[in-house]
Design a protein around this motif. Structure first.
Motif, PDB file in Angstrom:
ATOM      1  N   UNK A 144      30.459  43.377  47.678  1.00 23.20           N
ATOM      2  CA  UNK A 144      30.023  43.877  46.371  1.00 23.20           C
ATOM      3  C   UNK A 144      31.226  44.120  45.466  1.00 23.20           C
ATOM      4  N   UNK A 145      32.297  44.689  46.025  1.00 21.31           N
ATOM      5  CA  UNK A 145      33.482  44.996  45.216  1.00 21.31           C
ATOM      6  C   UNK A 145      34.156  43.719  44.713  1.00 21.31           C
ATOM      7  N   UNK A 146      34.161  42.668  45.529  1.00 19.92           N
ATOM      8  CA  UNK A 146      34.751  41.410  45.081  1.00 19.92           C
ATOM      9  C   UNK A 146      33.919  40.770  43.972  1.00 19.92           C
ATOM     10  N   UNK A 147      32.595  40.924  44.066  1.00 24.77           N
ATOM     11  CA  UNK A 147      31.708  40.388  43.030  1.00 24.77           C
ATOM     12  C   UNK A 147      31.822  41.191  41.740  1.00 24.77           C
ATOM     13  N   UNK A 151      47.044  47.762  41.262  1.00 25.33           N
ATOM     14  CA  UNK A 151      46.675  47.535  42.663  1.00 25.33           C
ATOM     15  C   UNK A 151      47.843  46.924  43.444  1.00 25.33           C
ATOM     16  N   UNK A 152      48.622  46.025  42.822  1.00 26.03           N
ATOM     17  CA  UNK A 152      49.795  45.481  43.510  1.00 26.03           C
ATOM     18  C   UNK A 152      50.784  46.601  43.829  1.00 26.03           C
ATOM     19  N   UNK A 153      51.035  47.455  42.853  1.00 28.71           N
ATOM     20  CA  UNK A 153      51.942  48.578  43.076  1.00 28.71           C
ATOM     21  C   UNK A 153      51.416  49.484  44.184  1.00 28.71           C
ATOM     22  N   UNK A 184      45.199  46.043  48.941  1.00 24.51           N
ATOM     23  CA  UNK A 184      45.656  44.680  49.210  1.00 24.51           C
ATOM     24  C   UNK A 184      44.604  43.667  48.763  1.00 24.51           C
ATOM     25  N   UNK A 185      43.333  43.931  49.076  1.00 23.19           N
ATOM     26  CA  UNK A 185      42.264  43.020  48.663  1.00 23.19           C
ATOM     27  C   UNK A 185      42.156  42.953  47.139  1.00 23.19           C
ATOM     28  N   UNK A 186      42.248  44.120  46.488  1.00 28.99           N
ATOM     29  CA  UNK A 186      42.177  44.136  45.034  1.00 28.99           C
ATOM     30  C   UNK A 186      43.320  43.369  44.403  1.00 28.99           C
ATOM     31  N   UNK A 219      41.788  40.151  42.745  1.00 24.37           N
ATOM     32  CA  UNK A 219      41.590  40.507  41.351  1.00 24.37           C
ATOM     33  C   UNK A 219      41.980  39.414  40.366  1.00 24.37           C
ATOM     34  N   UNK A 220      43.081  38.696  40.602  1.00 22.58           N
ATOM     35  CA  UNK A 220      43.513  37.675  39.640  1.00 22.58           C
ATOM     36  C   UNK A 220      42.538  36.528  39.428  1.00 22.58           C
TER      37      UNK A 220
END
Length: 263
Positions: free
Chosen positions: A60-63, A184-186, A197-199, A203-204
């Protein structure tokens, strides 16, 4: 980043402690229910249940990356191996250990909003309040921990959530998708939380070609260098730093100034 109130109410500053003796909203207190509930709102779950929750919340979060309830569940169900390390970093730092002992919370009920508004431009408190108001967000939208089976570690992930908007302020990043990915990278480098890490990794995919180029050439390298170089973000007692300038706190934490690019 959830949408919050556009007009933040004036509230009186107070101190709120995270206590397993405090009654939960459903009427349960810390040691009730045979000791299964470790803190208010705790939901005991088996490893299988955690795995199912992690898989479902990840999809769900990826969508929809703005489903912060699912992002919160993902963080709790996948962070069990990382949270003890973050807790130990806090315990081994003088300021971090005070945060862990005193358990401050960042909520509208704990913020002296008018006091923050009167601070000079450039101070952490004034810029944090500006961030909240400009982006129409509220610290009260941060979900309470539910699935972490340790009261102390539950506070650690709660603290991480509640300083997330402060990371936007410190890094000078907006709440659009590009800004969220950079933060999120930071945070991924800083915390090692699988959810971060997933975000950072996925995210990009929602960015256009121009933003991807800026992200890859300017922002990700800066976020990685800053994340590696900076002190642990959980070891700062932000509530006692409102009058400090963002620039001096960045320098103290060893965060490099943001690149001069439009985000």
């Amino acid at each position: 980043m959830s949408q919050g109130q556009s007009d933040i109410p004036i509230t009186e500053q107070c101190s709120v402690r995270w206590s397993h003796a405090e009654p939960a909203e459903d009427g349960y207190a810390g040691e009730q229910d045979g000791g299964c509930r470790l803190y208010p709102g705790h939901i005991p779950t088996s490893p299988l249940q955690k795995a199912l929750l992690a898989a479902g919340s990840a999809l769900v979060a990826l969508y929809d990356p703005y489903r912060h309830d699912m992002v919160a569940v993902l963080g709790e169900t996948t962070g069990c191996l990382v949270l003890p390390n973050l807790r130990d970093k806090m315990k081994n730092d003088p300021e971090g250990s005070r945060v862990l002992q005193e358990r401050p919370r960042i909520r509208l009920s704990t913020l002296d909003v008018e006091g923050l508004r009167r601070l000079p431009d450039g101070t952490l408190g004034r810029e944090y309040l500006r961030f909240l108001e400009d982006n129409k967000v509220s610290p009260d939208t941060r979900m309470p921990a539910k699935f972490v089976d340790d009261e102390e570690l539950a506070y650690v992930i709660q603290r991480y959530r509640e300083v997330h908007d402060l990371m936007h302020t410190m890094l000078g990043m907006p709440t659009n998708m590009l800004g969220e990915v950079v933060v999120k990278w930071f945070e991924a480098i800083q915390t090692g939380l699988p959810m971060c890490v997933l975000g950072a990794a996925f995210g990009p995919v929602r960015l256009n070609a121009r933003k991807l180029q800026v992200l890859a050439t300017e922002l990700i390298p800066w976020a990685i260098r800053s994340g590696r170089n900076a002190n642990c973000i959980l070891n700062i007692y932000y509530e006692q730093r409102w009058e400090q300038t963002v620039a001096s706190l960045r320098e103290e934490m060893s965060i490099f100034p943001p690149p001069a690019v439009r985000v």
